[in-house]
Design an enzyme around this catalytic site. Structure first.
Site, PDB file in Angstrom:
ATOM      1  N   HIS A   1      24.830 -49.550 -38.884  1.00  0.00           N
ATOM      2  CA  HIS A   1      23.436 -49.471 -38.931  1.00  0.00           C
ATOM      3  C   HIS A   1      22.990 -48.292 -37.802  1.00  0.00           C
ATOM      4  CE1 HIS A   1      19.004 -50.626 -38.545  1.00  0.00           C
ATOM      5  NE2 HIS A   1      19.186 -50.777 -39.861  1.00  0.00           N
TER       6      HIS A   1
ATOM      7  N   TYR B   1       5.366 -59.427  -7.190  1.00  0.00           N
ATOM      8  CA  TYR B   1       4.249 -60.464  -8.030  1.00  0.00           C
ATOM      9  C   TYR B   1       4.888 -61.184  -9.153  1.00  0.00           C
ATOM     10  CZ  TYR B   1       4.563 -55.986 -10.584  1.00  0.00           C
ATOM     11  OH  TYR B   1       4.884 -54.812 -11.105  1.00  0.00           O
TER      12      TYR B   1
HETATM   13  N1  PLP Z   1      22.237 -54.202 -38.320  1.00  0.00           N
HETATM   14  C1  PLP Z   1      22.129 -54.370 -39.430  1.00  0.00           C
HETATM   15  C2  PLP Z   1      23.656 -54.509 -40.064  1.00  0.00           C
HETATM   16  C3  PLP Z   1      21.226 -54.333 -40.399  1.00  0.00           C
HETATM   17  O1  PLP Z   1      21.307 -54.201 -41.720  1.00  0.00           O
HETATM   18  C4  PLP Z   1      19.999 -53.983 -39.821  1.00  0.00           C
HETATM   19  C5  PLP Z   1      18.719 -53.739 -40.802  1.00  0.00           C
HETATM   20  O2  PLP Z   1      18.874 -54.162 -41.745  1.00  0.00           O
HETATM   21  C6  PLP Z   1      19.700 -54.069 -38.471  1.00  0.00           C
HETATM   22  C7  PLP Z   1      20.801 -54.084 -37.612  1.00  0.00           C
HETATM   23  C8  PLP Z   1      18.379 -53.905 -37.840  1.00  0.00           C
HETATM   24  O3  PLP Z   1      17.663 -54.855 -37.848  1.00  0.00           O
HETATM   25  P1  PLP Z   1      16.288 -55.073 -37.210  1.00  0.00           P
HETATM   26  O4  PLP Z   1      15.214 -54.757 -38.064  1.00  0.00           O
HETATM   27  O5  PLP Z   1      16.166 -56.379 -36.778  1.00  0.00           O
HETATM   28  O6  PLP Z   1      16.134 -54.113 -35.950  1.00  0.00           O
END
Ligand code: PLP
Length: 511
Positions: A211, A354
């Site tokens: 991704h 704080y």
């Molecule tokens: N990782 C994978 C394998 C995904 O398919 C996605 C989104 O579909 C993400 C990460 C990103 O997800 P998020 O929208 O929670 O950042």
């Protein structure tokens, strides 16, 4: 603002309405709504909500709205005077709802679903009611401790080993970014103090199917895109482990340190699973941090019969699983598990005067991430686990997987479609074939674009697309508790009709 505008005198209490200032429903007569006004608003909202959930399946999944249309229908400035909630709700229904993409529509079969189960709707109300901020243990001990407990419930339910801890963040993008910051701290030299400049160059390894959030993490984490090595995948879209080992060896020979390997269990396009166990061995041999992105598919580890698909993830330094993708909590709820809290603290703990507390041995969740303020997301998981149960959650995942399997079988037998990747979990990638005459890839891509456009324009179902080996591919993923077998049948019928309109019924010309 004048006393007249507020309807309270400068001296009377903040919640006391000025006599004669109007009925409570007119709002603005106090700093906050009266109990009566709130009850009325909640009654209206829950009536609306129940009606919406009942009728959402009859609405078009995608809005039929042109860019800018909704914005143009809204006033440019906030109102100066209070308005009754009733009117706001009317405008919501009239102006906003028609512009929504309905993620809770049973025909929502695009991307990875994020549909809200009833218990999560109730939990959101509870979260809003208490409105706590779980940044420090003392700013809400129960929110902190419940988070630790439900993360551990999830760990146990997924078959992950004891000792793995975690926190709940908003999204997988944030979770992976947080993991990268911890990995960067471990691989670099005093990054926290001196930044990356002057330290050894660091690299991140992900497959060509990973991704984009991992790449974004490298950008935001100061490593830069050039530090991201996209490792090729095999025919099943799984990371080539030999290529990974070679890339790391090559980097190390040039003085580049492997900071993080991002394996994916459930890639975004095809839901393929990288060979995590051999990748873990490479990580162990090279000292790289192993992060497993199981944002979507990780939930499937609830099913003992699928656990072997995740083999090796228990050796990871960190894992992200998004209950808001497939378990039915509302967005946002992303669980970041980690083996050792120390690198997170080393990377991110920073306590100004704080915020210093003398509560002794407590966990302050702000130490494990970038945000200070933290929503009470644990409540969503708690209510979900309590009201659905682990077996109930597992049962709906099984149903989704079975529905996807049946859809894939039908596609496989269909004269006009072809599977483009092995169906995985509840995700299927496929493509319409232009027919008997040989066609270029461009012609086939254009056909698939048009088929998808036709299907989605009609509004009964919503499918998305991806690209595999440079080709445009249709994609269906089932992950909404509202999706029933009839909706998958409907998707097939819509696809049938669209491809027939494009190519004609077998033997006849297209439209
Ligand atoms: N990782 C994978 C394998 C995904 O398919 C996605 C989104 O579909 C993400 C990460 C990103 O997800 P998020 O929208 O929670 O950042």
């Amino acid at each position: 603002m004048s006393e007249r505008e507020h309807g309270v005198s400068a001296t009377d209490g903040v919640t006391t309405a000025r006599p004669g200032a109007g009925p409570p429903a007119a709002a603005g007569t106090t700093r906050d709504w009266s109990a009566e006004t709130l009850r009325d608003a909640l009654d209206r909202t829950s009536r609306w909500l129940l009606g919406y959930r009942e009728r959402v399946g009859s609405l078009p999944v995608l809005p039929r709205t042109a860019p800018g249309e909704i914005r143009a229908a809204l006033p440019a400035r906030a109102p100066r005077d209070p308005e009754p909630f009733e009117r706001v709700l009317e405008d919501f229904e009239r102006l906003i709802v028609p512009g929504l993409t309905h993620w809770n529509h049973p025909g929502f079969l695009a991307y990875f679903a994020s549909a809200t189960r009833g218990p999560s709707v109730a939990a959101e109300l509870m979260i809003a009611a208490v409105g706590v901020n779980a940044m420090l243990w003392r700013t809400s001990p129960a929110a902190t401790e419940l988070e630790l407990v439900v993360v551990d419930w999830l760990r146990e339910a997924l078959g992950l080993p004891e000792g793995l801890r975690g926190v709940i963040l908003d999204t997988a993008s944030t979770s992976s970014f947080t993991a990268l910051l911890a990995a960067r701290e471990r691989a670099g030299e005093r990054v926290r103090e001196t930044g990356l400049a002057g330290g050894p160059p660091l690299a991140v390894y992900v497959s060509d199917q990973a991704h984009s959030s991992l790449e974004k993490a490298a950008i935001a984490g100061g490593l830069g895109r050039a530090a991201v090595r996209r490792i090729p995948t095999d025919r099943g879209f799984r990371m080539d482990v030999d290529a990974l080992a070679r890339a790391i060896a090559d980097d190390r020979s040039r003085g580049v340190r492997p900071a993080l390997i991002g394996a994916t269990a459930g890639t975004t396009s095809t839901a393929s699973v990288d060979p995590v166990a051999p990748i873990a061995r490479v990580a162990e041999d090279t000292g790289a941090w192993l992060h497993v992105d199981a944002a979507y598919a990780g939930s499937a580890a609830l099913l003992p019969e699928l656990r072997d698909r995740f083999e090796g993830w228990e050796r990871a330094d960190s894992i992200v699983v998004n209950p808001h993708k497939w378990l039915g909590t509302s967005l946002d709820c992303s669980v970041l598990f980690f083996r050792d809290p120390a690198p997170f603290r080393e990377a991110l703990a920073l306590t100004p005067a704080y915020l210093a507390s003398e509560d002794g041995e407590v966990v302050n969740l702000m130490d494990f991430g970038l945000p200070l303020g933290r929503r009470f997301r644990a409540l969503k998981l708690w209510v979900l686990f309590r009201c659905v149960g682990v077996d109930g959650l597992a049962a709906s995942l099984r149903e989704d997987i079975e529905l996807a399997r049946r859809f894939a079988n039908r596609i496989e037998r269909h004269p006009r479609f072809r599977l483009l990747a092995p169906p995985s979990f509840s995700t299927v990638c496929f493509r319409a074939e232009p027919g008997a005459a040989p066609a270029t890839d461009e012609v086939a891509d254009a056909l698939n674009r048009r088929v998808l456009e036709r299907v989605n324009r009609r509004g009964r179902v919503f499918l998305s697309h991806t690209e595999l080996d440079g080709r445009y591919v249709l994609r269906l993923s089932i992950g909404s508790v509202h999706t029933r077998p009839t909706h998958v049948e409907e998707a097939l019928a819509e696809l049938d009709a669209a491809v027939e309109a494009e190519l004609g019924s077998p033997g006849g010309p297209g439209e």
